[in-house]
Design a protein around this motif. Sequence first.
Motif, PDB file in Angstrom:
ATOM      1  N   ALA A 652       0.822  -1.214   0.000  1.00 30.42           N
ATOM      2  CA  ALA A 652       0.000   0.000   0.000  1.00 30.42           C
ATOM      3  C   ALA A 652       0.853   1.259   0.000  1.00 30.42           C
ATOM      4  N   GLU A 653       2.044   1.202   0.593  1.00 36.65           N
ATOM      5  CA  GLU A 653       2.950   2.355   0.563  1.00 36.65           C
ATOM      6  C   GLU A 653       3.774   2.396  -0.725  1.00 36.65           C
ATOM      7  N   TRP A 654       4.076   1.244  -1.232  1.00 36.16           N
ATOM      8  CA  TRP A 654       4.906   1.116  -2.443  1.00 36.16           C
ATOM      9  C   TRP A 654       4.204   1.692  -3.669  1.00 36.16           C
ATOM     10  N   GLN A 655       2.934   1.376  -3.819  1.00 35.78           N
ATOM     11  CA  GLN A 655       2.218   1.781  -5.029  1.00 35.78           C
ATOM     12  C   GLN A 655       2.217   3.288  -5.252  1.00 35.78           C
ATOM     13  N   PRO A 656       1.868   4.115  -4.278  1.00 33.40           N
ATOM     14  CA  PRO A 656       1.957   5.559  -4.515  1.00 33.40           C
ATOM     15  C   PRO A 656       3.408   6.060  -4.601  1.00 33.40           C
ATOM     16  N   PHE A 657       4.329   5.383  -3.931  1.00 31.67           N
ATOM     17  CA  PHE A 657       5.732   5.794  -3.980  1.00 31.67           C
ATOM     18  C   PHE A 657       6.270   5.710  -5.409  1.00 31.67           C
TER      19      PHE A 657
END
Length: 856
Positions: A652-657
Amino acid sequence: MKSRTSRALFLAAAFACLPGAADIAGAADTTYYVSSSAGDDAFDGLSEARPLRSLTRVNQLALGAGDRVLLRCGDTWRAEMLVVTASGTADEPIAISSYPEGCQPRPILSGAQPISGWVQHAASVFAADLSAGANSGLFALCINQLFRLGQRLPLGRWPNLDAPGGGYAFIDSSSQAPAQISDAALPAGDWTGAIAHIKGMRWYMMNREVTAASGSTLSLNADIYCYTTGDCTGWGYFLNSHLATLDAEGEWYYDSATNVVYLYTLLGAPADGAVAGSVILSGAGSELGAVILGRHAGEHVANVVIENLDIRGWFAHGITAPEALELDDNQHVAVRSNAITDVDGTGIRMSSWVWNAGAASGWRGGRNLQVLDNVVDGANEYGIRTHVVESTIAGNTVRNVGLIENLGRAGMGCGFDTTEACTINGSGIFLDIHLQQDSYQGNTVERNQIRRVAMGGIDTSSAKNELRMNFVEEACFAKADCGGIRGYGLSSLEQTSVYDVVVDRNIVVDTIGNTDGCSSAFSSLFGFGIYFDHYSRDIAVTGNTVLRSSAGGILFWWRSTGTITGNTAYANAYEEAGGGNAQIAVWDYEGVELGTQVTLSDNATVGVDADQKLVRISSPANLVSAENNDYFNPFTDELFERTSDWRSLTLAEWQPFINGDWASRTSWFTQAPGEEPRSRIFYNESEVPITVDLGPQAHVDLGQRPVPRWLQIEPYRSRVVIQTDEVAVPSSSALVLAMLAAVLGLLGSARHEQRVSSARAHVVAQRRPVELGDRCRGVGTPTCRNVKAGTCGTPQRQIGRPLREDSGESGLHAWRGPQPDSSTTISSHVSGELFLRSTKGQSSLPSHRKYQVANP
């Protein structure tokens, strides 16, 4: 003599793989027969009844297009080089082969002569004068290998292989001008004349001669340089080529000043002829071997076939091009179905300095060469090394290259001065480069089996090559910072030599990254499955399986670019916990200009430990795009890592990053640390489909789709399955179809019998208790590698200590799990080893045993 028609058919078959070869009919050829047991050089050699005897006589023949030289199967020629200097034509190649047709055992070209006259020199040490008695005249230029009853013996060394530190001593201090090393542990004595083999970094070693010894200090013939400051304090070394090293069974030493060889043995004086030595021969050029293709400093050869020879025990190479050729390189040469064993140089070496060729002068290897279906076992420099263009290297088995226990005075083949260090030496297959237009482009390397090599499995410095459907196991067995498959480019993306390389459907297993002998700052295992470095451009990595590489699975590094698509990376990066690497890593080192960029899609990444990251990048700029990947590690939700602040990220943090991977998936269940992984991976390293019985337990794939009990795996593919709590009950029709597929697969595999012993899959999550006498290798911290049966390592990477029932002393713990059922047998090759998990240290790979799964 065979009929004209049968000769034409033989040549057509032998040369069918060469580009441009035409059907041969009515060729005006001559066949020469050669027999060491029944021949006579006074004969004409034109019939089996009147064969020639020696290879020296063969070298004198004026061969022409369509001629054949056939060596009698079962005969042996000793210390005679076969030099081919004539060329055939596309329609009528020259062939060097064997008779009768299809015979076994192959004709033997041995580089060793038997040694007689052994007398006792000291307790358990026996000596033979190579200038006396029956030895006289056989060993004029000394020896560099020794064999007893056909088995290679180890050159005496200090410390011994089973000593602490993996067989390395460690330098207390060093200096330049004068070049010296000091070690308080060095046994007292005069070590002058010994050779010091010094680890200078994870990826290179140096050879230096000891010119003087004073107490614990050795003076060397040339300066040494160790990473990173040049100071070699804390780095490892070992000594060989000295009488004082003889203290273990089979160790030997050769004194060149007296031409005497010494052997340590508890078995008494060897019988005459029971021990043989590799004879060093002289000749034009320094690149010598059993078979030499071309005239040194003279003309190249073209349209030549070398096949069905057994080459063993040579002081230099097996089959080689000469050191130099004039005007042009070798072309349309086929080297096929040969066995090359225990050579101190390179198994098959196709590289020459082409001179008097204007701008095309330089190192070149030849055009349209075919290196097919050979076995290279026990070479000390490289398995196959070449600068070829538009050539094929296929179906070869390359194993046991550059192993530390086999090394002689020359180590892995580099020189003894400051200009040389053994870097790429020890690789299985090395595609080298010098002149971009003439030395490297358009080669195919496929269906090779590469097992247990010191450096890279397949290493390339060149472009426009296809590396596909190869199996690489236990690469980087003696060195590190290397890969099962690796490319290393030049100074910029625009000028690089490595570009447009296709890496497709290879299986890379257990890339070790051995760091024995390294200083403590570089002691972590450091091997990568697929590794492109230093301005490698437009690399396509597709459909590969990378399994259990110590530092990382697939790595793009130092401004390298390409695509990573449809690969499976499983249980890699077990050594580098926390700030280490990952199943897939795409990044640039801090402080350099960012430039590594890839497209990441349709990959399956699986971790089996909470510390195993799945993807690692420096910044979102490393990813052109990322989509449709499976990110699966049920032991943690921190699956990703960014090196800018070494922060771990969830999906969930990786995708927007990265502003991507929106349709990618992760684990749908969790597991506690230490639990048996529910995932299993199977792979097929053969050329025919195989069927695996998963057993009665139900399984699904990473997308939660049901997997049939009888699982079919295509050639050079793998399948990851997840065990559920349900019981699978296959329908009768599914069972019949699966069994039929298995039968067809077994029938199809028969034609690959020489290359693949059996179609097999490997279950890598099964475990069983440790038993005394098990062959073991620790994975993680500690490790024990290349050890004898019944021994295991300690946390300090010592080898040779007993594996105790109370294994806590060595920091090892055996996981207990399901026993193999009646459908499984332990694999008979080197993969069939027990792997252990450390209970000490930051992290390690859970233990497992690999099983060969029999077809039903």
